[in-house]
Motif scaffolding. Sequence first.
Motif, PDB file in Angstrom:
ATOM      1  N   GLN A   1      10.209 -19.038  13.317  1.00  0.00           N
ATOM      2  CA  GLN A   1       9.425 -20.016  12.520  1.00  0.00           C
ATOM      3  C   GLN A   1      10.185 -19.457  10.918  1.00  0.00           C
TER       4      GLN A   1
ATOM      5  N   GLN B   1      14.018 -20.082  10.662  1.00  0.00           N
ATOM      6  CA  GLN B   1      13.941 -21.878  10.178  1.00  0.00           C
ATOM      7  C   GLN B   1      13.385 -22.442   8.926  1.00  0.00           C
ATOM      8  N   ASP B   2      12.647 -21.714   8.873  1.00  0.00           N
ATOM      9  CA  ASP B   2      11.886 -21.969   7.531  1.00  0.00           C
ATOM     10  C   ASP B   2      12.750 -21.795   5.742  1.00  0.00           C
TER      11      ASP B   2
ATOM     12  N   LEU C   1      16.433 -21.827   6.904  1.00  0.00           N
ATOM     13  CA  LEU C   1      17.078 -22.225   6.510  1.00  0.00           C
ATOM     14  C   LEU C   1      16.402 -23.571   6.335  1.00  0.00           C
ATOM     15  N   ASN C   2      15.402 -24.598   6.616  1.00  0.00           N
ATOM     16  CA  ASN C   2      15.241 -25.818   5.828  1.00  0.00           C
ATOM     17  C   ASN C   2      15.237 -25.173   4.702  1.00  0.00           C
ATOM     18  N   LEU C   3      14.833 -24.405   3.385  1.00  0.00           N
ATOM     19  CA  LEU C   3      15.051 -23.678   2.222  1.00  0.00           C
ATOM     20  C   LEU C   3      16.127 -24.741   1.517  1.00  0.00           C
TER      21      LEU C   3
ATOM     22  N   GLU D   1      19.102 -25.936   3.441  1.00  0.00           N
ATOM     23  CA  GLU D   1      19.155 -26.814   3.156  1.00  0.00           C
ATOM     24  C   GLU D   1      18.234 -28.300   2.087  1.00  0.00           C
ATOM     25  N   LYS D   2      17.014 -27.877   1.811  1.00  0.00           N
ATOM     26  CA  LYS D   2      17.269 -28.646   0.547  1.00  0.00           C
ATOM     27  C   LYS D   2      17.603 -28.380  -1.119  1.00  0.00           C
TER      28      LYS D   2
ATOM     29  N   ALA E   1      17.706 -16.828   6.065  1.00  0.00           N
ATOM     30  CA  ALA E   1      18.076 -17.435   7.368  1.00  0.00           C
ATOM     31  C   ALA E   1      18.806 -16.697   8.461  1.00  0.00           C
TER      32      ALA E   1
END
Lengths: 415, 248
Positions: free
Chosen positions: A6, A9-10, A12-14, A16-17, A124
Amino acid sequence: MSVLTQTRQDALNLFEKLGLPTQRDEDWKYTDASRLKDLLEPTPVDENIHIKDMGITGLDAYRMVFINGLFAEAESNLPEGVSILSLAELEKNSVGDDAEGIAKLFTVDTQAPLINGFNAYNAAKASDGAVIILADHAILTKPLYILHISNQSNVIRHSFMIGQHAQAEIIEHFISTGDNKALSNSCSFVALKAEAHLEHSRIQQEGDKQSHVARVQVKQCKKSSYTFHGVELGAALSRTDLVVNLHGEGASCDLNGLFVLGGRQHADHHTRIDHKAPHCTSRELYRTVLDGRSHGVFNGKVLVHEGAIKTDSNMSNGNILLSKNAEIDTKPELEIYNDDVKCAHGATIGQLDDKQLFYLRSRGISAEAAQELLTFAFADEVLVAMRNQTVRSYVEKAAFAKLPHSDDLEEMLGS
Amino acid sequence: MLEVKDLHVSVDGKKILKGLNLTINAGEVHAIMGPNGAGKSTLSNVIAGRDGYEITSGSITYKNDDLLEMSPEERAWAGVFLAFQYPVEIPGVNNTYLLKAGVNAKRKHQGLEELDAFDFMQTVKEKAKLVELDPSFLSRSVNEGFSGGEKKRNEIFQMAVLEPSLALLDETDSGLDIDALRIVAGGVNKLRSPDKAIVMITHYQRLLDYIEPDFVHVLADGVIQKTGDKSLAVELEKHGYDWVKENK
Ligand SMILES: Nc1ncnc2c1ncn2[C@@H]1O[C@H](COP(=O)(O)OP(=O)(O)OP(=O)(O)O)[C@@H](O)[C@H]1O
Ligand SMILES: [Mg+2]
């Protein structure tokens, strides 16, 4: 999903943001990161690297080797009784409560200064790293030499946790083989407990097609001291964000930076020191010697918070341009939110001093050798703070090799 | 050894030396005195080859060569040495290393072998003793953090190592304490020899008690106004520079 997965993944999301920084970002005004987009992805270890005799020879040190971002245990030599671990191993073997602690090593502190997409990507996708936990009062009897060798893109993430009253010296060295275009994305997190001391060198000497993006984030507790030596000799493009949080009363940091660049090399250091507690000291000395069409960027920001009384901060940045096509952008910044401080900062850009040149020539040193000697001395002054003489003389030689030098000077320094 | 003829020098369009003549022979010791701003340092800098001075006319011949055609380092190799009035600090350049480089550059120019490192260190230590320079100064950066007097002593130490034929000492005595003055003067005296010449720029007659000059010159308004022997310095001390101008 496990807590570790998790966290990754967080991150990676960051990423992408955030995306990669662009030159519209004030902090990336002078450094074009867009061309690194396709180089982000780490590529696994390449067995073809022959690592014998690489790195700093004659160094009496413990040794950790990372090849393309993976720990090469067989090439390493670690002390007994000290917790020096591979991040990848930890991650692989983590279960239950452990996992939570390890997940923390991958957490991105979005509130920290100068956070960017590369840092999120690092959390990530980091392949490996050194996790060093030095117990209270422990003293690492020899320096720890972390040698990074790459010929592919790699993502590496280190954590150095130094206990109360503990002491260590860590040298990170980055070299590459072959002439791939590749990116090293490196993060080092340093936590110093009360009265801990760390001397930390980063010597970046990658090939001239490589790029290197780094973050060094330091948190210092009461009366701890941190000495940093950042040396940029290699890579086509390099960028380091150095973030120091003087969190505990009486902590001190000493940041030294040297760039010796030529050709079309580009190096950028953004440093940020937060004085958050009373009686802290920060000293910063950055120098660049730029030849060819090279471009140096130095941005040093010191922020003295309210309540950080008796702050003593001194920053100096000196730059010598050896060619008219070389370029430096320098900006020392000081923000102070209380009255009881002693702060000085300044930057100079210049040619060599006429009086010094004449003095040397009047003693019989040729004009050419005098110029080269003064240039070398200018660079070398940053290295004076390096206590490890083996490392210092290695860096001196490498820096010297990059500076213009006649046979005369070589003879003089050699003998 | 040195022949300065009708020398005119300007700095930034301002005329400083206005037809100065000076002849110095081997074995002689000359003292040059004169008011502040008269051009004494200008003269010594021009002889040593410093940039930034416009030589509008005149000549300087040194050992039959046209000195003005030579670079500062060529002058050093030919035996010209200037002890600076204000020695510059050079952080990062080791004092001994500078001297070794200087000595070897000169030797190379003369077609001699480089000095053996051990022999060189012996010489350096011996000369440091001569001017009572603490050996710790040898490994320090050139003049960095030296006190005013230590810088002057270091200049004379360098002179002793480099063994020039023509030594120009620009106010080396200023800033020296009484003991240091005696020591430095002793060092200079040991270097006196029939094939060497010394030019001392000074404001104080006291120095001349230690190093006896053959000639004393008064430089004012860009020329040598008067030349005499040691007694001239005594007269100057009594009457001041206006007296010179009135009694040319
Ligand atoms: N680089 C320079 N730019 C402008 N003026 C200069 C420069 N160098 C010398 N001068 C001027 O030339 C004049 C002579 O200076 P010089 O240093 O030769 O005097 P001096 O006789 O050595 O004096 P002192 O006894 O004070 O050392 C002075 O008026 C000085 O201000
Ligand atoms: Mg003067």
